[in-house]
Design an enzyme around this catalytic site. Structure first.
Site, PDB file in Angstrom:
ATOM      1  N   SER C 111      -0.788  -0.627   9.782  1.00  8.68           N
ATOM      2  CA  SER C 111       0.369  -0.080   9.071  1.00  8.68           C
ATOM      3  C   SER C 111       1.679  -0.608   9.646  1.00  8.68           C
ATOM      4  O   SER C 111       1.799  -0.845  10.844  1.00  8.68           O
ATOM      5  CB  SER C 111       0.362   1.446   9.194  1.00  8.68           C
ATOM      6  OG  SER C 111       1.594   1.995   8.774  1.00  8.68           O
ATOM      7  N   TYR C 135       5.905  -2.594   3.951  1.00  6.95           N
ATOM      8  CA  TYR C 135       6.852  -2.055   2.983  1.00  6.95           C
ATOM      9  C   TYR C 135       7.936  -3.092   2.831  1.00  6.95           C
ATOM     10  O   TYR C 135       8.298  -3.780   3.790  1.00  6.95           O
ATOM     11  CB  TYR C 135       7.476  -0.754   3.476  1.00  6.95           C
ATOM     12  CG  TYR C 135       6.506   0.400   3.505  1.00  6.95           C
ATOM     13  CD1 TYR C 135       6.129   1.032   2.327  1.00  6.95           C
ATOM     14  CD2 TYR C 135       5.974   0.862   4.706  1.00  6.95           C
ATOM     15  CE1 TYR C 135       5.227   2.099   2.348  1.00  6.95           C
ATOM     16  CE2 TYR C 135       5.083   1.920   4.729  1.00  6.95           C
ATOM     17  CZ  TYR C 135       4.709   2.531   3.548  1.00  6.95           C
ATOM     18  OH  TYR C 135       3.829   3.564   3.569  1.00  6.95           O
ATOM     19  N   THR C 161       2.599  -2.095   0.003  1.00  4.06           N
ATOM     20  CA  THR C 161       2.504  -0.746  -0.572  1.00  4.06           C
ATOM     21  C   THR C 161       3.664  -0.538  -1.535  1.00  4.06           C
ATOM     22  O   THR C 161       4.822  -0.701  -1.160  1.00  4.06           O
ATOM     23  CB  THR C 161       2.543   0.315   0.544  1.00  4.06           C
ATOM     24  OG1 THR C 161       1.427   0.097   1.404  1.00  4.06           O
ATOM     25  CG2 THR C 161       2.455   1.713  -0.037  1.00  4.06           C
ATOM     26  N   LYS C 231      -0.876  -2.521  -3.097  1.00  5.45           N
ATOM     27  CA  LYS C 231      -1.529  -1.224  -2.863  1.00  5.45           C
ATOM     28  C   LYS C 231      -0.735  -0.107  -3.522  1.00  5.45           C
ATOM     29  O   LYS C 231       0.463   0.044  -3.275  1.00  5.45           O
ATOM     30  CB  LYS C 231      -1.627  -0.958  -1.361  1.00  5.45           C
ATOM     31  CG  LYS C 231      -2.209   0.415  -1.004  1.00  5.45           C
ATOM     32  CD  LYS C 231      -2.586   0.476   0.480  1.00  5.45           C
ATOM     33  CE  LYS C 231      -3.075   1.851   0.874  1.00  5.45           C
ATOM     34  NZ  LYS C 231      -1.975   2.818   1.039  1.00  5.45           N
ATOM     35  N   HIS C 255      -1.958   6.825  -2.342  1.00  7.93           N
ATOM     36  CA  HIS C 255      -1.382   7.054  -1.011  1.00  7.93           C
ATOM     37  C   HIS C 255      -1.978   8.324  -0.401  1.00  7.93           C
ATOM     38  O   HIS C 255      -1.278   9.110   0.248  1.00  7.93           O
ATOM     39  CB  HIS C 255       0.146   7.168  -1.128  1.00  7.93           C
ATOM     40  CG  HIS C 255       0.894   6.636   0.068  1.00  7.93           C
ATOM     41  ND1 HIS C 255       1.813   5.607  -0.021  1.00  7.93           N
ATOM     42  CD2 HIS C 255       0.873   6.986   1.373  1.00  7.93           C
ATOM     43  CE1 HIS C 255       2.338   5.377   1.173  1.00  7.93           C
ATOM     44  NE2 HIS C 255       1.783   6.194   2.041  1.00  7.93           N
TER      45      HIS C 255
END
Lengths: 356, 356, 356, 356
Positions: C111, C135, C161, C231, C255
């Site tokens: 992440s 992100y 994402t 995603k 999510h």
């Protein structure tokens, strides 16, 4: 705002009162169903799966629940279903229930397993319309004499129950060891048994003729001077046979969930029966009626009226004749209110479009 | 009214008794399923999603549940499913169950994981029909000797279980650390393992041949002097393959929810299997049978008969041979009553139109 | 039979352990979802509405869960989903998770909100395949530097994402007053914020660029030397746009129920996405995976593989690297067992016909 | 991480606070529904049966919930529904609610059963848009004077409630013996009754004209200088009649489950109404709105906006004007967040494709 203590204000309140009042045996007998009581529960739950479609801005300044059933004027499309052993519910028994039904302006259907004779019930409310529920006994003479008594006592229709060639497996009764208490007299059953006292539901249904067929029913209908309804129809196929064999009306019923567990709720089979009958005779339905809105769902799905058994019974248990009358008045006022809020001034205004 | 103390009056009562009697390990082994036990629960719940359509005014003065399964006359369309380790349930073990099945007039299917030899089971009820359940072991000789013993002991059919190339993940067993107690002898398994004592379900299934295919099954069926049924079919595809590869009958089953969690209830896949089989061989079904009405649902959906495993097992646990017999009699009487109330004098009268 | 005390034997056991271990703030952060957590619950419940269709008599003597995802060989069709703040779960943090994933033979997706740098994660398991979740920050430079670090550290794919242009309303965090504890360092976030310490999820997502469009995504995909997956896709429409804009793969995800409450479970939208993608790129799915059978349902519905986030996280919480590894091994063995019992020797053998 | 004590953070929190604060009579009056409260519960539960379909990679850097309703600009597609007796909820009463709605930038619809005069409400928030809800009383003069007052006080639309020709059977009120406390003044009702103090809901609705029809409604609409909406439509049939009889807007509503129990949730009948209206007038909906996501479901199904009654009421109960304002701000921020996460920068961007 006053916080006045209040009496029962719906059928569920009366049911709770009845559960408190009755001994386990009678409570189990009246409240219980067959097997796992799946059908017993579903009879009530089925109404929750339907929804009403209310119309607005209809003039409902004059609303009346009055209608006719087989030509008999009634104050509302709800009749008192045949319920056995009403003196076991309350000393007022069938006589009290007859007076309650008369006061409420509707038909009482008296059970063969009544704790009063047809004549006694008739005497309790001579002016009121009453029907008689019959089983076809193995001993045809018993049935004939019962029907004769009903005719003599001014009963206006016969209701032949056809879903009980044997007793359902009612396990609450097995667990409580239920048998009719000896002090409770059942005149028709005594006549059928030749006077035997304590009797279990299984023993009673052993007296009923399991070989009766549609031809036998047609024979009863032909012989009778009264219109004959058939109670216990659950399929389109049998609905058609009923009309073909002379039924004056069809009552969709699973015997309050007391016979074969695992069958559908009456309200769920009503549409196929109504379609099969196609208006040739009136269709009634019983099982799970606890609210005025339940009655309107039944009407919207094509029933002429409903039968309520346990609802007035809980009234009788809780308060004798007065309790039964209050329950019937409660249902009457709920039906009228529901008609008003559905935009239907009369039961005849309720159509298939009023329910999803 | 008598308030007589009463014994168990339905399968659920026996299940509760069994839960009280058994130690956690055996209870978990018998009662548990795979994974989250979703399928275990659904096997039972699936019957609640079906409803019966009873016909009335059929002559049911003579009702009999008797039928045949693969030509074998039985008193009812319910056979005793293969259940392992019956002496762990009660000292009466498979011999007691065999006598109970014989008394009830039905077929017992003896498990490969029995705690008695085929000959011992045969001796317990020599006249009664019995079938033998087999796993195809990695060591083909073990299977062959077992089948030979079954043939010699007068077993009339073989049931090849095909849904267990590996043990399901039975977490109750993992949590209790379950292994077969050393004092419990499993003759067939002992032969397969060369005498090893304590064994877990996982260790047992490691003996089963995971490479068996339909050709292998066809070989077994051809070689056998007995009709060979396949147990564990859950799809139309496999149902067709079963017939093509010589199965004399198909048993729709998910191994009582003990193998792959997340599969559908057998009663929900029965219709596709019946349609695929199209009458070429008989279809049986097991899983979740707790009531006579469950049996009728299965018949209406096309099964010739059902297998009940845990139901008679709880009887065995609670009361040995006598308990198992009572459970089978209870089911027999529930089936007959349900037939009567469904308007079907015989199992053969039950049709697709009797269920929604 | 031995009654050995036993450690956790399924994901639910690990979840209970994690709930015991974590303080309310971190527990709420990891376990919670948005709004009424309707989607959070449905992500899991959706699997219960599906059922598997197992085939029998397939040779499953050799079963392997191994497959490839975007060409990367993995031991099973299950990857470690990007989960933030792993040192808040356990001091082993992302390094521990990376070693666990490596031991289990699968890809870890790291992440952006990791508590280790990409280089540190890479160093923990240099040989193992790893992907990086990004992100798109308002400050494009931050994103660029992060991606550069990932590339330098040997990450093999980027996962962008796209369902978080704002933070979901996570009320558990509001109730616990959750903010990342100051002792927990998030290198990427620190770079993005210029060093600010305590930060709430809302404050973090305020750094993310809410103006990113498919053109922006296409730009990222074109610029990147690595394959870029998207995603957070939940519709057929966006699935088509993803392919048209250069996505190398599509991850169906809500999510983990943490963004918009009231959306469907990923497993329920997977079929429309798979149909829209029509094989042009691989489709992955995350959300609600708790069992090997869940993975097979996803494969049967067309997913190449699944991502599991909370499952290995509970392992990490409960036992650090070893706990995470045990969870992944548990899932691996459940997947292999489920393949065997489904009659599929490999993930590639699972078809649409294996699920209802 | 700070563990700050926190105030209410969602509508359910405010509902719990209100339940604590209010005496049983007022609580039952505000929170209760008709009959078994099946519809009351279903109004909320119906939203759980819908799911949103969020689109990603839409530029949501600028999101605004602002829209217009009947041409009136509002900050969000949520208006304050007419709720009676607001001074019984909190001394701030309708004036406080009017200020809260003004602060939140939306329309307040003032009930005929208000505890303030139209002029008083207008004075509390002179600049804010306000609508007036009317019942057509048996005494037409009362209605006319009320409407005149509303016009004089700058109300911009009339909302004629048509689902209450009689009071629903609200059994909580029967059980608490609820009547409006004498200290609570209802100016309009006082005018209608000639000054009578304590009054029950049944007594109030007895003042309403049950003979009003669509022609009567058309008359009101024609006579009025303001646009007239009809509130309480639940069918496509009535939706068409509404447009034909001059309704400026249609509000799909079942009166918060307080009139006819057993009707469908408004969100479930919204689609048929929207289809019947076919864009000719705006459609609003009330009932069960507890979340911003609920509002988006309504928009996606074709509503222009929703009305929220109990939600701001619980705010008023818990914290007077400030509480009501916080509730409206909470809903505003939830709506904006949901728009962003749904990929819709404005209410106008929400389409039928955004909901399943």
């Amino acid at each position: 705002m006053t916080a006045a203590p209040l009496g029962p204000c719906c059928i569920a309140d009366y049911e709770r009162l009845a559960a408190d009042v009755l001994a386990p045996g009678p409570w189990g007998y009246f409240a219980g169903g067959a097997g796992d009581e799946r059908t017993l529960r579903d009879n009530v739950a089925a109404f929750e799966r339907r929804s009403l479609r209310p119309r607005v801005l209809v003039d409902v300044s004059e609303v009346s629940a009055a209608t006719t059933v087989l030509g008999v004027p009634v104050s509302m499309p709800l009749l008192v279903a045949p319920v056995a052993l009403q003196k076991m519910a309350h000393p007022d028994g069938e006589a009290g229930m007859a007076r309650a039904a008369a006061a409420a302006g509707t038909v009482m259907i008296v059970s063969t397993i009544a704790t009063s004779t047809p004549a006694e019930v008739a005497a309790a409310a001579p002016e009121a319309p009453r029907w008689f529920q019959v089983y076809s006994f193995r001993d045809r003479g018993v049935t004939r004499r019962l029907v004769d008594q009903a005719v003599e006592s001014g009963f206006r229709a016969l209701v032949v129950t056809v879903d009980a060639p044997r007793a359902g497996r009612r396990e609450r009764d097995l667990r409580t060891g239920f048998a009719v208490p000896p002090e409770i007299d059942m005149p028709a059953v005594t006549a059928a048994t030749g006077g035997r006292a304590a009797i279990t539901p299984e023993e009673f249904f052993a007296l009923v003729d399991p070989s009766l067929t549609w031809d036998g029913f047609a024979h009863i209908a032909r012989e009778s001077s009264l219109p004959v309804l058939v109670k216990g129809v659950q399929t389109a196929e049998d609905a058609r046979l009923a009309v073909e064999h002379g039924a004056a009306g069809v009552i969709v019923s699973n015997h309050g969930g007391r016979q074969l567990d695992g069958v559908a709720a009456p309200i769920d089979v009503l549409p196929e029966v109504v379609e099969a009958i196609d208006g040739r005779v009136e269709v009634l339905v019983d099982g799970g009626i606890r609210r005025g809105t339940d009655v309107l769902v039944a009407l919207a799905l094509g029933a002429r009226a409903v039968l309520a058994g346990r609802a007035p019974l809980w009234g009788l248990v809780a308060g004798g004749e007065e309790g039964a009358r209050h329950v019937l008045e409660l249902l009457h006022s709920e039906i009228e209110l529901a008609l008003a809020l559905l935009g239907c001034p009369t039961p005849g205004a309720v159509t298939r479009a009023h329910v999803n």
